[in-house]
Design an enzyme around this catalytic site. Structure first.
Site, PDB file in Angstrom:
ATOM      1  CG  ASP A 124     -29.582 -10.225  59.396  1.00  0.00           C
ATOM      2  OD1 ASP A 124     -30.399  -9.400  60.131  1.00  0.00           O
ATOM      3  OD2 ASP A 124     -29.337 -11.535  59.695  1.00  0.00           O
ATOM      4  CG  HIS A 131     -22.916 -10.282  66.936  1.00  0.00           C
ATOM      5  ND1 HIS A 131     -23.215 -11.645  67.448  1.00  0.00           N
ATOM      6  CD2 HIS A 131     -23.255 -10.403  65.454  1.00  0.00           C
ATOM      7  CE1 HIS A 131     -23.424 -12.583  66.430  1.00  0.00           C
ATOM      8  NE2 HIS A 131     -23.329 -11.880  65.241  1.00  0.00           N
ATOM      9  CD  GLU A 198     -30.715 -10.794  63.424  1.00  0.00           C
ATOM     10  OE1 GLU A 198     -31.067  -9.634  62.433  1.00  0.00           O
ATOM     11  OE2 GLU A 198     -29.874 -11.553  63.081  1.00  0.00           O
ATOM     12  CG  ASP A 230     -30.678 -14.539  61.073  1.00  0.00           C
ATOM     13  OD1 ASP A 230     -31.028 -15.413  59.980  1.00  0.00           O
ATOM     14  OD2 ASP A 230     -29.446 -14.032  60.744  1.00  0.00           O
TER      15      ASP A 230
HETATM   16 MN    MN Z   1     -28.511 -12.376  61.715  1.00  0.00          MN
END
Ligand code: MN
Length: 423
Positions: A124, A131, A198, A230
């Site tokens: 990831d 963010h 995501e 996620d």
């Molecule tokens: Mn993530």
């Protein structure tokens, strides 16, 4: 990099007439891959391509001789493009394949899906600077963005075993947390369960260990993209993340959409990669003229929620936020591949690269509740009066994505939904 060809022609129509309806996620210009079977039939998973409201069974259509998706993904870029042309030719109006392929169609509403391939490894990333900045502010108000952020595509190795497909339910995780005013941590169900909006980029053919993938060749090693959630337990994360990063706060569940939209299908929706002049420019291994000209993608994304109460009242999901990847991502998919392998790490067909939470610059574009609610301090009020700081049991969270551009037919990524069950 993939380029436009006759499979993207906006005039193309399919003999599967549902594919020709305006706003359909799966027109003949899309042709995404997934694994499916008829609902209730305990047969193995088969490789399918979505067209309109149908799935074309590739083995029944004579296009593959076994049902191993990873083998299809690992084929050369030329072979993958040839398969796309064959699909496009056979599904277009007037094709002589129509009688044979009609027998290879299954209605989507009679199908269930698996994760679209065998996912060996999952990484990831953290590609939204918005963010990273908003989250960083909560920990370090004066210095939100760590000094490496604009140089290194930050990532961590996640866990593939708990990745599930859209439509599933998972249990609220239990874990160790420590409240700010507590002397000692305690074990219990997470009280700050969140989602992360995501994209998931799937690896096509891999590389040999010790042989980095150069940025100019990076996209040839990507097969396509799904929506990816996620799920994250923020209270577990806050207590465990230093010094080695996320662990049990992330690996209890993740969700992907059933369909991999190929890099070829995304060709009309490319965008320039732009780096503000005041920011560091990428190191040479992360830079190329082609990546700057069209290494990014314009994919619209939205997040919706439907609570248990809404479901019982027959109320439709409501939107929590919306953004576009071209506003959210600081790094391109090609840069992620080049960076992941620069040390010699070997990728394999079916590996999944999460984009990281895709939050745009405006507060309404936040890709998680932690950002939308200021870590729970400003809860969201839903149209029925319910309030959310974080997710509650029975909540269904839905991600949607689609691509639009002048001179191109809109394509969709479908939907990625998941429901929180009690611990
Ligand atoms: Mn993530």
């Amino acid at each position: 990099m993939t380029t436009l060809n006759e499979t993207h022609d906006p005039e193309l129509k399919s003999w599967v007439t549902s594919a020709n309806k305006a706003g359909c996620d799966f027109p003949i210009q899309n042709l995404p891959f997934g694994r499916f079977r008829r609902t209730g039939i305990e047969d193995g998973w088969r490789i399918g391509v979505a067209i309109g409201d149908q799935v074309l069974d590739l083995r029944a259509a004579g296009l593959v001789d076994n049902d191993d998706m990873n083998t299809v993904m690992a084929a050369s870029p030329e072979a993958r493009q040839a398969l796309r042309r064959e699909l496009s030719d056979g599904l277009r109006e007037g094709s002589t394949q129509r009688p044979a392929w009609t027998r290879a169609l299954v209605p989507q509403n009679e199908c269930e899906y698996s994760v679209p391939c065998r996912i060996g490894d999952y990484t990831d990333f953290y590609t939204s600077v918005h963010h990273a900045t908003t989250v960083g502010k909560q920990f370090r108000p004066d210095n939100p963005l760590l000094p490496n952020y604009k140089w290194v595509p930050i990532g961590y190795h996640g866990r593939a075993s708990s990745i599930g497909v859209s439509g599933g339910t998972f249990k609220r995780p239990r874990g160790q947390t420590r409240a700010p005013d507590a002397q000692a941590p305690s074990l219990g169900p997470s009280k700050r369960l969140d989602y992360e909006l995501e994209l998931g980029w799937f690896v096509a053919c891999g590389n040999e260990q010790g042989e980095p993938i150069e940025i100019g060749n990076a996209e040839a090693h990507l097969f396509g993209v799904t929506l990816f959630n996620d799920w994250s337990a923020r209270d577990i994360q806050g207590w465990e993340y230093q010094p080695l990063g996320p662990f049990l706060s992330k690996n209890f569940a993740s969700t992907v959409s059933p369909w991999m939209v190929t890099m070829e299908a995304l060709a009309p929706f490319r965008a320039a990669f732009e780096r503000p002049a005041d920011d560091p420019q990428p190191l040479p291994y992360l830079d190329s003229d082609a990546n700057r000209a069209r290494g990014a993608f314009s994919i619209s994304l939205e997040v919706l929620v439907q609570t248990a109460k809404m479901r019982e009242a027959g109320e439709a999901p409501v939107r929590l936020s919306a953004t576009n990847t071209s506003r959210a991502a600081y790094w391109t998919p090609a840069q992620l591949v080049a960076h992941h392998t620069v040390n010699g790490c070997n990728l394999q067909a079916g590996d999944l690269l999460g984009s990281g939470t895709l939050s745009g610059p405006e507060p309404s574009e936040a890709g998680s509740l932690m950002e939308l609610t200021g870590s729970g301090k400003s809860p969201v009020t839903l149209p029925n009066g319910e309030v959310r700081s974080f997710l509650e049991d029975g909540d269904t969270l839905i991600l949607r994505g689609w691509c639009e551009a002048d001179g191109a037919i809109r394509i969709g990524l479908g939907e990625c939904s998941g429901t929180v069950a009690a611990s």
